[in-house]
Design an enzyme around this catalytic site. Structure first.
Site, PDB file in Angstrom:
ATOM      1  N   HIS A  31       1.785   4.637  -2.785  1.00 35.09           N
ATOM      2  CA  HIS A  31       1.914   6.091  -2.583  1.00 35.09           C
ATOM      3  C   HIS A  31       3.290   6.571  -3.042  1.00 35.09           C
ATOM      4  O   HIS A  31       3.421   7.584  -3.724  1.00 35.09           O
ATOM      5  CB  HIS A  31       1.784   6.445  -1.097  1.00 35.09           C
ATOM      6  N   HIS A  79       0.827  -1.209   0.000  1.00 37.54           N
ATOM      7  CA  HIS A  79       0.000   0.000   0.000  1.00 37.54           C
ATOM      8  C   HIS A  79       0.868   1.269   0.000  1.00 37.54           C
ATOM      9  O   HIS A  79       0.724   2.141  -0.851  1.00 37.54           O
ATOM     10  CB  HIS A  79      -0.925  -0.025   1.218  1.00 37.54           C
ATOM     11  N   GLU A  80       1.782   1.331   0.963  1.00 35.84           N
ATOM     12  CA  GLU A  80       2.638   2.523   1.062  1.00 35.84           C
ATOM     13  C   GLU A  80       3.547   2.655  -0.161  1.00 35.84           C
ATOM     14  O   GLU A  80       3.861   3.761  -0.592  1.00 35.84           O
ATOM     15  CB  GLU A  80       3.466   2.489   2.350  1.00 35.84           C
ATOM     16  N   HIS A 112       3.631   6.639  -6.802  1.00 40.60           N
ATOM     17  CA  HIS A 112       2.855   7.749  -7.364  1.00 40.60           C
ATOM     18  C   HIS A 112       3.678   9.047  -7.253  1.00 40.60           C
ATOM     19  O   HIS A 112       3.809   9.802  -8.215  1.00 40.60           O
ATOM     20  CB  HIS A 112       1.530   7.871  -6.602  1.00 40.60           C
TER      21      HIS A 112
HETATM   22 ZN   LIG Z   1      -2.876   5.237   1.920  1.00 42.99          ZN
END
Ligand SMILES: [Zn+2]
Length: 632
Positions: free
Chosen positions: A426, A422-423, A429
């Site tokens: 980020h 998940h991290e 991105h």
């Molecule tokens: Zn998040």
């Protein structure tokens, strides 16, 4: 809507799901033994902040330089932006550059503090960085009003005739479209003066719930007395022992019940505050005002609620399945959060294994993506383990002129491998945005902030399922994946629908009493879960206590982000032509366009039902797979 965009964000960019996960967090596994100090951890498991500054001295030196800029910037440009396109360009260019240079100061100070929150010099650095941010914001806050004093036609002709200024077309367009909602100097002054009054309802609610509310004591699963709290309620509601779940629910609701009129009045106060600002700024409705900032059409909101309503039979089917799996004669609210399938023997993974799993699981995202992920793993962008006084949780942050960083407190569980993926979403991105966009567009909007992280989660889901060896493991995973859609998409849309109804009633001048709000919430919840759910009268205060409602029209973004990510991830997994290229294009876009347009280019049109339908299809597929596996 803010009158001007702050030059630098003061707060740490925490992720939405991070916040959501914190609310939903299961009990943290008991940590045994001493927490290590930082010097006991090998360097390769610690992030390397020397990529930002060689040492604190270098930070100090840069800090002084930036203080000078805060003084010189307005002297150089204030009152001159209207003179020529060249001067305007120079000011925009300089302010964007100062923004990213300041990012280094902010990130270095805070990440140093997050390594050990108990070091006074680090605390001081962080405070000074925030002080400097305020100064820099003041030094540039005059820019937007001054730009808006240029007649729109002149400004547009400058953009067309000056090739340099064309770079700022989108940035300027974003400023221009706010013009109709900015008041004259006296109006703005009056609105600013209402700020503290407007915050009072939320502050009173927070004090009531966090400090003043007396929670009862219940017996836990071992018969020990435990005083309830919201955090403990979130934990107990996931317990397999139904008696504990029920006592926790009833106990928590009984704490709020005597204050239901007070809470309803505070919530109404907060909503009336929104109505006031909406009218003052010449918007038609509070929803329109809330979506104006990121330029999201109201149709996106309507479309979400409408499409989910059309698909509620899927949630009804899920509720029936849940009732059957739990073997209860009636399904109550306190039966909604425990896993339907007990967790199989928990495997523990080393960080090295977790890295390999993420690299393998994310293979569908292609070589360009994986190369960047390896770069993050190999170059100490990640602070892996818990150490004494380190900041808890997980986040990705970073700075345009250097690269993204990630803070973890890796504990070797299955959930934590998911957190890493998940991290990483980020971080990637940010990485691709930093690499491909000029400073002015080097960040991305909240509306799309969780798309990349959730895409990673969904891509990883297929990997987990392929890896599962037993029926129990498979069912456990499918249960988890179903639950993430239920909580992120169905539940948040239910909140969004309730929130809208509350605002509409307030806008129509109707009274928002505890009784009315309680009934409204219970009816909405009953509609969502269908006849299988037996509503307890205690649920009257269930919705009133949700603090998100004090921040109008925020939660729908959980549902839209997840749906967008589901469309993107499924497209990539199915190897749909162009899906991966479009996705990488999305990661590289930053804030160079309005978020809705960036997503559209990636193949996700949030103004249509399609992405929500795609997400519902995924929910249905997971339901089918669960039932097939169960029968196998
Ligand atoms: Zn998040």
């Amino acid at each position: 809507m803010k009158t001007h965009r702050p030059f630098v964000a003061l707060t740490l960019a925490l992720c939405l799901t991070g916040l959501l996960a914190a609310q939903l967090a299961l009990a943290a596994p008991p940590t045994t033994g001493e927490v290590p100090t930082r010097d006991q951890i090998e360097d390769k498991y610690k992030w390397d902040l020397t990529d930002i500054y060689a040492d604190r001295e270098a930070w100090e030196k840069d800090f002084k330089r930036m203080q000078g800029i805060a003084e010189s910037f307005p002297k150089k440009y204030k009152g001159k932006l209207t003179n020529s396109p060249d001067i305007l360009y120079g000011a925009l260019q300089d302010s964007a550059q100062v923004g990213v240079e300041f990012g280094k100061i902010m990130v270095y100070a805070h990440q140093t503090l997050h390594e050990d929150g108990n070091v006074p010099t680090s605390q001081e650095m962080a405070k000074r960085a925030i002080g400097l941010a305020t100064k820099l914001n003041e030094a540039t806050s005059w820019m937007e009003p001054e730009i808006l004093s240029i007649p729109e036609e002149t400004l547009r002709s400058w953009i067309t005739s000056s090739p340099k200024l064309a770079l700022y077309e989108h940035h300027l367009d974003n400023i221009i479209r706010g013009k109709a909602h900015i008041l004259d100097a006296r109006g703005e002054e009056l609105l600013a003066m209402t700020g503290q009054m407007g915050a009072a309802a939320n502050e009173a609610y927070t004090s009531l719930c966090d400090v003043d509310l007396p929670f009862p004591t219940i017996k836990d699963e071992n018969g020990n007395d435990v005083e309830l709290s919201e955090t403990r309620h979130y934990m107990f509601r996931t317990y397999p022992d139904r008696r504990v779940r029920k006592d926790s629910f009833m106990g928590t609701m009984s704490a709020y019940m005597p204050f239901k009129n007070t809470i309803a009045a505070l919530l109404a106060g907060s909503i009336h505050g929104d109505v006031f600002t909406t009218k003052a700024r010449h918007f038609d409705a509070t929803l329109e005002a809330a979506l104006f900032g990121p330029n999201i059409p109201v149709s996106v909101y309507d479309n979400l609620v409408k499409t989910i309503n059309k698909n509620l039979p899927l949630l009804h089917r899920y509720a029936k399945l849940r009732k059957k799996m739990l073997g209860v004669d009636e399904l109550h609210i306190y039966d909604l959060y425990c896993p339907m399938v007990p967790k199989p023997q928990e495997e523990q993974y080393t960080y090295e294994q977790a890295k390999d799993m993420v690299l393998t699981g994310l293979e569908p995202l292609g070589e360009e993506y994986l190369t960047a992920v390896r770069k993050a793993f190999e170059n100490r962008w990640i602070d892996v383990y818990e150490t004494k006084n380190k900041r808890s949780g997980a986040y990705s942050w970073g700075t345009y002129l250097v690269h993204p960083y990630m803070l973890l407190n890796f504990n070797g569980t299955f959930d934590y491998v998911g957190t890493l993926a998940h991290e990483m979403g980020h971080a990637m991105h940010s990485y691709f945005t930093f690499l491909n966009r000029p400073p002015v567009y080097g960040s991305y909007a909240t509306f799309v902030a969780e798309v990349a992280s959730t895409t990673n989660e969904i891509v990883m889901q297929e990997y987990w399922l392929q890896r599962a060896k037993t029926k129990e493991e498979k069912l456990f995973l499918l249960d988890q994946f179903l639950d993430s859609i239920r909580q992120t998409v169905f539940r948040q849309t239910m909140f969004a629908e309730f929130e809208r109804a509350m605002h509409q009633a307030a806008e129509a001048g109707e009274a928002l009493t505890a009784e009315r709000l309680g009934k409204m919430y219970m009816n909405t919840m009953q509609k969502y879960y269908g006849p299988t759910l037996v509503m307890d009268p205690e649920a009257e205060v269930y919705g009133l206590r949700i603090s998100h409602f004090f921040r109008a029209f925020y939660v729908y973004q959980y549902a839209t982000s997840y749906s967008a990510a589901a469309t993107l991830a499924v497209g990539i997994l199915d190897e749909k032509p162009g899906a991966l290229e479009n996705y990488l294009g999305f990661l590289k876009a930053g804030s160079s366009e309005y978020p809705i347009d960036t997503l559209k280019k990636a193949g996700v049109d949030m103004t249509t039902p399609k992405p929500i339908e795609d997400c519902m299809k995924r929910f249905e597929t997971l339901l089918d797979r669960f039932e097939e596996t169960l029968e196998s």
